[in-house]
Design a protein around this motif. Structure first.
Motif, PDB file in Angstrom:
ATOM      1  N   VAL A 143      10.127   9.087   9.880  1.00 20.74           N
ATOM      2  CA  VAL A 143       9.944   8.952   8.435  1.00 20.74           C
ATOM      3  C   VAL A 143       9.853  10.345   7.804  1.00 20.74           C
ATOM      4  O   VAL A 143       8.983  11.134   8.170  1.00 20.74           O
ATOM      5  N   THR A 145       8.842  13.306   5.281  1.00 18.08           N
ATOM      6  CA  THR A 145       7.556  13.532   4.619  1.00 18.08           C
ATOM      7  C   THR A 145       7.573  13.070   3.169  1.00 18.08           C
ATOM      8  O   THR A 145       6.603  12.468   2.688  1.00 18.08           O
ATOM      9  N   ILE A 147       9.398  10.740   1.765  1.00 20.16           N
ATOM     10  CA  ILE A 147       9.418   9.274   1.684  1.00 20.16           C
ATOM     11  C   ILE A 147       8.015   8.718   1.930  1.00 20.16           C
ATOM     12  O   ILE A 147       7.529   7.841   1.190  1.00 20.16           O
ATOM     13  N   LEU A 148       7.359   9.216   2.976  1.00 17.76           N
ATOM     14  CA  LEU A 148       6.005   8.761   3.277  1.00 17.76           C
ATOM     15  C   LEU A 148       5.054   9.090   2.129  1.00 17.76           C
ATOM     16  O   LEU A 148       4.210   8.274   1.752  1.00 17.76           O
ATOM     17  N   MET A 150       5.780   9.477  -1.141  1.00 19.43           N
ATOM     18  CA  MET A 150       6.021   8.610  -2.302  1.00 19.43           C
ATOM     19  C   MET A 150       5.527   7.193  -2.048  1.00 19.43           C
ATOM     20  O   MET A 150       5.025   6.530  -2.965  1.00 19.43           O
ATOM     21  N   LEU A 151       5.650   6.710  -0.799  1.00 22.23           N
ATOM     22  CA  LEU A 151       5.128   5.383  -0.463  1.00 22.23           C
ATOM     23  C   LEU A 151       3.608   5.354  -0.606  1.00 22.23           C
ATOM     24  O   LEU A 151       3.045   4.383  -1.157  1.00 22.23           O
ATOM     25  N   MET A 152       2.948   6.409  -0.156  1.00 19.83           N
ATOM     26  CA  MET A 152       1.488   6.459  -0.277  1.00 19.83           C
ATOM     27  C   MET A 152       1.057   6.525  -1.743  1.00 19.83           C
ATOM     28  O   MET A 152       0.067   5.897  -2.134  1.00 19.83           O
ATOM     29  N   TYR A 154       2.710   5.250  -4.282  1.00 21.05           N
ATOM     30  CA  TYR A 154       2.927   3.903  -4.841  1.00 21.05           C
ATOM     31  C   TYR A 154       1.783   2.963  -4.454  1.00 21.05           C
ATOM     32  O   TYR A 154       1.256   2.225  -5.300  1.00 21.05           O
ATOM     33  N   LEU A 155       1.382   2.982  -3.171  1.00 17.44           N
ATOM     34  CA  LEU A 155       0.305   2.105  -2.723  1.00 17.44           C
ATOM     35  C   LEU A 155      -1.014   2.469  -3.406  1.00 17.44           C
ATOM     36  O   LEU A 155      -1.786   1.581  -3.798  1.00 17.44           O
ATOM     37  N   SER A 158      -0.539   1.483  -7.351  1.00 19.44           N
ATOM     38  CA  SER A 158      -0.162   0.120  -7.709  1.00 19.44           C
ATOM     39  C   SER A 158      -0.926  -0.946  -6.940  1.00 19.44           C
ATOM     40  O   SER A 158      -1.282  -1.986  -7.498  1.00 19.44           O
ATOM     41  N   CYS A 190      -0.652  12.254   4.898  1.00 18.50           N
ATOM     42  CA  CYS A 190       0.813  12.344   4.929  1.00 18.50           C
ATOM     43  C   CYS A 190       1.271  13.435   5.893  1.00 18.50           C
ATOM     44  O   CYS A 190       2.144  13.203   6.736  1.00 18.50           O
TER      45      CYS A 190
END
Length: 317
Positions: A143, A145, A147-148, A150-152, A154-155, A158, A190
């Motif tokens: 994965v 860095t 991408i990980l 931005m996912l964190m 978002y979580l 949201s 991250c």
């Protein structure tokens, strides 16, 4: 031990001198007008260029400029950013705490997770725990860095907004400790996820090699407890390559964690370097390059010191 450390320190000083000399020749060797233009930036007026030539003495012989350059470095003077009209040292001091805290916090996490996961995998090779760890390691390495990160984000914003976590500029723990944790936890995790994956595989491979040594079989034959064999005899010897990688990673990351700082909006050395490259601010680039080299040299000296405690034979080499 003293002679061992002295040799390493002298070698580190030699490396820094070579780096400083290379940087000087790369940026200052050439016609005075060309050097001043590069330092001032592509949009600087002729008055600024002439001022830089006078301030830095670019019309002097090259060896005089070199001696002055080294003298300024020894006094901690990295020059002035001719774009922001701010001393480079001031810009670095303002940006350094965010990077230091980011690397220090994530290093604790990735070393703890990496060594623990590696030992678990090595003590039960090809078992269920080893296979599960292998899958997690492959996922962590694969994965990217950003991408990980931005996912964190978002979580955090949201799905779990009640934790109060989110991206933002660095906050000193002396000013607002809670805000400091809310800003730093996600960058720590991250960066640690990506780094820990490497350390799990490195620790596992080193532990498997160590646990197959004759002195480990001798300890088992004498009836030593298994936990003592693994942690006192096996892990201590297996940490040598792990410490080597740790020193390289720490020195490199302290020079600027560009991707992580950009994703989470931390105002660290990585962000400073990005702005400097974008604006063509060469004095800041020069100062940051020399500082990054100093971090790597210091980290390697500390690794050599750690070697002397992990393996007494190093002190006698």
């Amino acid at each position: 031990m003293t002679r061992f450390l002295l040799r390493r320190i002298l070698f580190g000083v030699l490396v820094l001198w070579l780096v400083a000399t290379t940087v000087f020749l790369l940026f200052f060797a050439g016609p005075a007008d060309s050097v001043a233009r590069r330092l001032a930036g592509p949009r600087a007026p002729i008055e600024v260029i002439n001022q830089i030539k006078d301030t830095l003495g670019l019309n002097r012989p090259l060896w005089e400029q070199y001696v002055s350059f080294l003298g300024n470095l020894l006094h901690g003077d990295l020059g002035i950013s001719f774009i922001s009209q701010t001393p480079v040292t001031t810009l670095i001091v303002q940006s350094l705490p965010g990077t230091l805290w980011l690397v220090a916090g994530s290093a604790v996490l990735w070393m703890t997770a990496g060594i623990t996961g590696g030992v678990i995998s090595a003590t039960r090779p090809r078992g269920l725990r080893d296979r599960v760890t292998t899958v997690l390691v492959l996922a962590g390495i694969s994965v990217p860095t950003f991408i990980l990160g931005m996912l964190m984000i978002y979580l955090a914003l949201s799905v779990f907004p009640w934790f109060g976590l989110g991206p933002g500029p660095y906050i000193s723990p002396l000013v607002d400790f809670r805000g400091f944790l809310q800003v730093m936890i996600m960058p720590w995790v991250c960066l640690a996820v990506v780094q820990a994956a490497v350390y799990v595989r490195l620790t596992r491979g080193s532990m498997l090699d160590t646990l197959g040594e004759d002195y480990i079989r001798t300890a088992r034959a004498k009836g030593a407890p298994e936990h003592r064999i693994i942690y006192r005899h096996g892990l201590r010897a297996a940490l040598t390559p792990v410490i080597t990688q740790f020193g390289v990673d720490i020195g490199t990351l302290l020079g600027g964690v560009v991707v992580t700082e950009s994703v989470f909006g931390l105002q660290g050395l990585g962000q400073l370097m990005i702005r400097s490259v974008r604006d063509g601010d060469l004095p800041v680039i020069i100062g940051a390059a020399i500082l990054a080299a100093a971090f790597i040299v210091i980290a390697n000296i500390l690794v050599d010191v750690a070697y002397s405690f992990l393996d007494p034979r190093v002190r006698l080499a």
